[in-house]
Design a protein around this motif. Sequence first.
Motif, mmCIF file in Angstrom:
data_model
loop_
_atom_site.group_PDB
_atom_site.id
_atom_site.type_symbol
_atom_site.label_atom_id
_atom_site.label_comp_id
_atom_site.label_asym_id
_atom_site.label_seq_id
_atom_site.Cartn_x
_atom_site.Cartn_y
_atom_site.Cartn_z
ATOM 1 N N GLN A 124 -5.709 31.817 12.085
ATOM 2 C CA GLN A 124 -4.893 31.521 10.910
ATOM 3 C C GLN A 124 -4.798 30.040 10.515
ATOM 4 O O GLN A 124 -3.706 29.504 10.304
ATOM 5 N N PRO A 125 -5.939 29.346 10.387
ATOM 6 C CA PRO A 125 -5.866 28.026 9.745
ATOM 7 C C PRO A 125 -5.398 28.198 8.303
ATOM 8 O O PRO A 125 -5.491 29.297 7.742
ATOM 9 N N LYS A 126 -4.914 27.138 7.692
ATOM 10 C CA LYS A 126 -4.264 27.263 6.383
ATOM 11 C C LYS A 126 -5.210 27.705 5.273
ATOM 12 O O LYS A 126 -4.827 28.486 4.390
ATOM 13 N N ILE A 127 -6.437 27.185 5.275
ATOM 14 C CA ILE A 127 -7.399 27.554 4.225
ATOM 15 C C ILE A 127 -8.488 28.474 4.758
ATOM 16 O O ILE A 127 -8.764 29.520 4.173
ATOM 17 N N GLY A 128 -9.112 28.117 5.872
ATOM 18 C CA GLY A 128 -10.152 28.985 6.396
ATOM 19 C C GLY A 128 -11.033 28.309 7.422
ATOM 20 O O GLY A 128 -10.699 27.248 7.962
ATOM 21 N N VAL A 129 -12.181 28.935 7.675
ATOM 22 C CA VAL A 129 -13.137 28.489 8.685
ATOM 23 C C VAL A 129 -14.519 28.393 8.055
ATOM 24 O O VAL A 129 -14.917 29.260 7.269
ATOM 25 N N VAL A 130 -15.240 27.339 8.419
ATOM 26 C CA VAL A 130 -16.629 27.169 7.988
ATOM 27 C C VAL A 130 -17.461 26.882 9.232
ATOM 28 O O VAL A 130 -17.181 25.931 9.967
ATOM 29 N N VAL A 131 -18.460 27.719 9.505
ATOM 30 C CA VAL A 131 -19.374 27.499 10.621
ATOM 31 C C VAL A 131 -20.715 27.063 10.039
ATOM 32 O O VAL A 131 -21.391 27.847 9.374
ATOM 33 N N LEU A 175 -28.795 35.695 15.641
ATOM 34 C CA LEU A 175 -27.989 34.485 15.539
ATOM 35 C C LEU A 175 -26.860 34.656 14.530
ATOM 36 O O LEU A 175 -25.725 34.238 14.769
ATOM 37 N N LYS A 176 -27.164 35.292 13.407
ATOM 38 C CA LYS A 176 -26.124 35.489 12.403
ATOM 39 C C LYS A 176 -25.001 36.370 12.941
ATOM 40 O O LYS A 176 -23.818 36.143 12.626
ATOM 41 N N ALA A 177 -25.336 37.343 13.756
ATOM 42 C CA ALA A 177 -24.306 38.199 14.351
ATOM 43 C C ALA A 177 -23.388 37.379 15.262
ATOM 44 O O ALA A 177 -22.167 37.571 15.274
ATOM 45 N N VAL A 178 -23.979 36.459 16.027
ATOM 46 C CA VAL A 178 -23.193 35.592 16.903
ATOM 47 C C VAL A 178 -22.276 34.690 16.082
ATOM 48 O O VAL A 178 -21.081 34.535 16.383
ATOM 49 N N TYR A 179 -22.817 34.087 15.033
ATOM 50 C CA TYR A 179 -22.021 33.169 14.213
ATOM 51 C C TYR A 179 -20.945 33.924 13.430
ATOM 52 O O TYR A 179 -19.845 33.401 13.217
ATOM 53 N N ASN A 180 -21.245 35.148 13.015
ATOM 54 C CA ASN A 180 -20.229 35.971 12.358
ATOM 55 C C ASN A 180 -19.020 36.195 13.274
ATOM 56 O O ASN A 180 -17.867 36.078 12.860
ATOM 57 N N GLN A 181 -19.309 36.544 14.517
ATOM 58 C CA GLN A 181 -18.226 36.821 15.457
ATOM 59 C C GLN A 181 -17.414 35.556 15.737
ATOM 60 O O GLN A 181 -16.182 35.603 15.832
ATOM 61 N N ALA A 182 -18.112 34.419 15.866
ATOM 62 C CA ALA A 182 -17.409 33.161 16.109
ATOM 63 C C ALA A 182 -16.507 32.807 14.937
ATOM 64 O O ALA A 182 -15.349 32.404 15.124
ATOM 65 N N CYS A 183 -17.010 32.978 13.728
ATOM 66 C CA CYS A 183 -16.217 32.706 12.537
ATOM 67 C C CYS A 183 -14.990 33.614 12.489
ATOM 68 O O CYS A 183 -13.872 33.167 12.203
ATOM 69 N N LYS A 184 -15.195 34.882 12.803
ATOM 70 C CA LYS A 184 -14.089 35.840 12.818
ATOM 71 C C LYS A 184 -13.046 35.445 13.861
ATOM 72 O O LYS A 184 -11.832 35.456 13.590
ATOM 73 N N CYS A 189 -21.746 30.231 7.549
ATOM 74 C CA CYS A 189 -20.894 31.416 7.568
ATOM 75 C C CYS A 189 -19.465 30.915 7.404
ATOM 76 O O CYS A 189 -19.058 29.953 8.058
ATOM 77 N N TYR A 190 -18.708 31.550 6.515
ATOM 78 C CA TYR A 190 -17.348 31.068 6.286
ATOM 79 C C TYR A 190 -16.424 32.221 5.937
ATOM 80 O O TYR A 190 -16.861 33.318 5.587
ATOM 81 N N SER A 191 -15.142 31.946 6.035
ATOM 82 C CA SER A 191 -14.147 32.951 5.680
ATOM 83 C C SER A 191 -12.842 32.265 5.329
ATOM 84 O O SER A 191 -12.386 31.383 6.067
ATOM 85 N N PRO A 192 -12.224 32.673 4.223
ATOM 86 C CA PRO A 192 -10.867 32.203 3.957
ATOM 87 C C PRO A 192 -9.905 32.903 4.899
ATOM 88 O O PRO A 192 -10.162 34.006 5.370
ATOM 89 N N SER A 193 -8.807 32.234 5.186
ATOM 90 C CA SER A 193 -7.776 32.890 6.003
ATOM 91 C C SER A 193 -7.162 34.031 5.204
ATOM 92 O O SER A 193 -7.019 33.964 3.988
ATOM 93 N N SER A 194 -6.807 35.082 5.908
ATOM 94 C CA SER A 194 -6.222 36.249 5.250
ATOM 95 C C SER A 194 -4.871 36.555 5.876
ATOM 96 O O SER A 194 -4.485 35.971 6.895
ATOM 97 N N LEU A 202 -15.793 37.784 5.881
ATOM 98 C CA LEU A 202 -16.868 36.866 6.239
ATOM 99 C C LEU A 202 -17.896 36.795 5.118
ATOM 100 O O LEU A 202 -18.272 37.810 4.532
ATOM 101 N N LYS A 203 -18.361 35.582 4.820
ATOM 102 C CA LYS A 203 -19.355 35.366 3.770
ATOM 103 C C LYS A 203 -20.416 34.405 4.272
ATOM 104 O O LYS A 203 -20.184 33.616 5.191
ATOM 105 N N TRP A 204 -21.594 34.475 3.645
ATOM 106 C CA TRP A 204 -22.682 33.549 3.956
ATOM 107 C C TRP A 204 -23.152 32.875 2.679
ATOM 108 O O TRP A 204 -23.158 33.475 1.605
#
Length: 378
Positions: free
Chosen positions: A256-263, A241-250, A271-276, A284-286
């Motif tokens: 390119q949202p302004k701040i980032g994504v939180v799943v 499941l974490k692999a699936v959510y990682n890919q979705a977050c990526k 699972c979250y990631s700031p935009s780069s 990607l971070k958990w």
Amino acid sequence: MQKAHQDDATRRIVTIGRSLPHTYRPNGLTIPSATEQFIVDTFTKIGEDGIERAVDQPDQLKFRMLIHLGRTAIIGSRMFLPPSQLGMIIDYTPDTLPQNMRHALCEYGKEMWTFRKRKDGHPTARAVNRYNGQTRGFEYLTKPILLTPFSLLDTPFGKPLPSTIHLISYPAPRIEGVLDEVQALKQERGWNPIIIWEPEEESSEVIRKVAKDIDIIGPNHHEVLRLFSPTIPSSPTEADLKAVYNQACKNLVLLQPKIGVVVRCGHLGCCYSPSSTLGLEPKLKWIPAYWNSHRKGWNGGRVVDPTGAGNAFMGGLAAALDSGKSLDEGVIWGSVAASFTIEQDGLSTLSQSNGKELWNGEGPWERVRIMKEDLGVI
């Protein structure tokens, strides 16, 4: 880097959309706790025989409005911010939202609410939540008033306009109309709010189109499965499941949202990631849920009802971002807000002790400290 905020005297968070079902029941009352349009919820469950039956629990009131972050979301924010920095419009009729319920709402802070009597012949909005296994369906039973940024203009929340809005795209399509109004108010008044968006029923095409105009894209794990239809084993492990959510977050953060994504991933945490910078690999971070198998009390009955936890998470996240905090800090605030939300049937209890606010008898800032200690950031 996050955008500049309005000064403290004008900062406010507002929600647009619908909230998830969760209630506060002071003295036996059943009332909502967020910032969206106000909705009375009833619950049913579809059994293995395919028959829909009423669930043995009181109807719940909830909000679906335009200021701050969602029914339980506004309470998630309230755990960290004073009521003067939050807001919600409640469209109601006196017979379907009595005075004692309105008074109970005001216990969280009178400044948070703007009550408007409906004059269109319809009662306070009512909806049914249908549970079929782990799947939840939602349907309006009475006509709702769907709020948009323009809805704020004739309320106390319109002068000044809020510094942050939280939007849930239900019913979709909705986001493009909201962004059109934000753009119009930006041109007219210089409004540039932080936009925190749960894309609930929006299409992947719409998400790709609007992503760069959004600060935070924040689906839950069910929403990302709908969006991307990944292949999942019939009996998936947490790693699967974490692999699936990682890919979705990526996939989402590459938009390119302004701040980032939180799943938001339920008991797995988020699972979250700031935009780069375009072309760089997302980071990607958990972060685990506050209540997890390693926490003392996990098996001691502290977790009662997870309903509304994701919405409260978004409220805590919004409070942090509106206060100028980083995304790393924001997901901690969100996790803490969710932790209080799942400890009872309904909204968390607010009390005072030695001049400090307590939620369910504990301080949210202490839980923030504990989570930072767990994560090794203090």
